[in-house]
Design an enzyme around this catalytic site. Structure first.
Site, PDB file in Angstrom:
ATOM      1  N   HIS A  37      45.499 -33.354  11.288  1.00 56.64           N
ATOM      2  CA  HIS A  37      45.229 -32.188  12.098  1.00 56.64           C
ATOM      3  C   HIS A  37      45.730 -31.971  13.436  1.00 56.64           C
ATOM      4  O   HIS A  37      44.887 -33.013  13.212  1.00 56.64           O
ATOM      5  CB  HIS A  37      43.941 -31.699  11.555  1.00 56.64           C
ATOM      6  N   HIS A 121      46.710 -32.665  20.852  1.00 54.82           N
ATOM      7  CA  HIS A 121      46.537 -34.331  20.392  1.00 54.82           C
ATOM      8  C   HIS A 121      46.285 -34.750  18.661  1.00 54.82           C
ATOM      9  O   HIS A 121      45.634 -33.221  17.926  1.00 54.82           O
ATOM     10  CB  HIS A 121      46.352 -35.538  20.932  1.00 54.82           C
TER      11      HIS A 121
END
Length: 180
Positions: A37, A121
């Site tokens: 995720h 990120h």
């Protein structure tokens, strides 16, 4: 208590592309498909009442679907050692704007503002003190430095609950809202 975070899930082909990079660093705890995720905001532990208020507040966050692409890799350092490996995404503007909207919604229900700079990120691995050594980490970073992908859409804002235990955390979807 509920340990919560807000994130976006990349589509299956992108998760598969990321999974193909997950090797080459001894004793790294690589993320599995369910764990991949892009975090927008870590919340931490809250009681049931606060969790319910968070769900209501996040339901009022509106943004268009976000289009990004994978863009390189990196590592986070803590106390002079790499403790996580990640894949970058670009562009950052829409993600940073959504991060701010989520942060403001959480502030309105009484949470403290995010205390650190936001760097979009996708965490790929967590490294314990004895995981790999400099050469393996450096080799992995060099091998995957040019990581890229076609542009992909992030269509849902998701509130996750993290359950710790054993080797890896397990993430459970609490609520999910479509973007757009």
């Amino acid at each position: 208590m509920h340990r919560l975070f807000v994130a976006l899930r990349p589509p299956p082909p992108i998760r598969a592309h990321l999974a193909a990079t997950m090797e080459g660093v001894p004793r790294a705890r690589w993320q599995d498909d369910e764990q991949i995720h892009l975090t927008l905001r870590y919340i931490g532990e809250v009681d049931r009442r606060a969790a319910e208020e968070i769900v209501l507040a996040l339901g009022h966050v509106h943004a268009a679907p976000i289009e990004v692409a994978l863009a390189g890799v990196g590592g986070f350092e803590k106390k002079g050692r790499t403790d996580a490996l990640w894949a970058g995404v670009t562009p950052h503007d829409a993600l940073a704007a959504l991060h701010r909207k989520v942060d403001h919604a959480l502030i309105r229900v009484g949470l403290a503002p995010e205390g650190r700079a936001y760097l979009p990120h996708i965490t790929l691995a967590r490294l314990s003190r004895n995981a790999g050594f400099g050469p393996e980490i450096e080799r992995w970073l060099a091998t995957h430095a040019a990581l890229s992908s076609p542009v992909f859409r992030l269509d849902y804002l998701t509130l996750f609950e993290s359950h710790l235990g054993g080797e890896a955390a397990r993430y459970e979807v609490v609520e999910r809202w479509p973007l757009g």
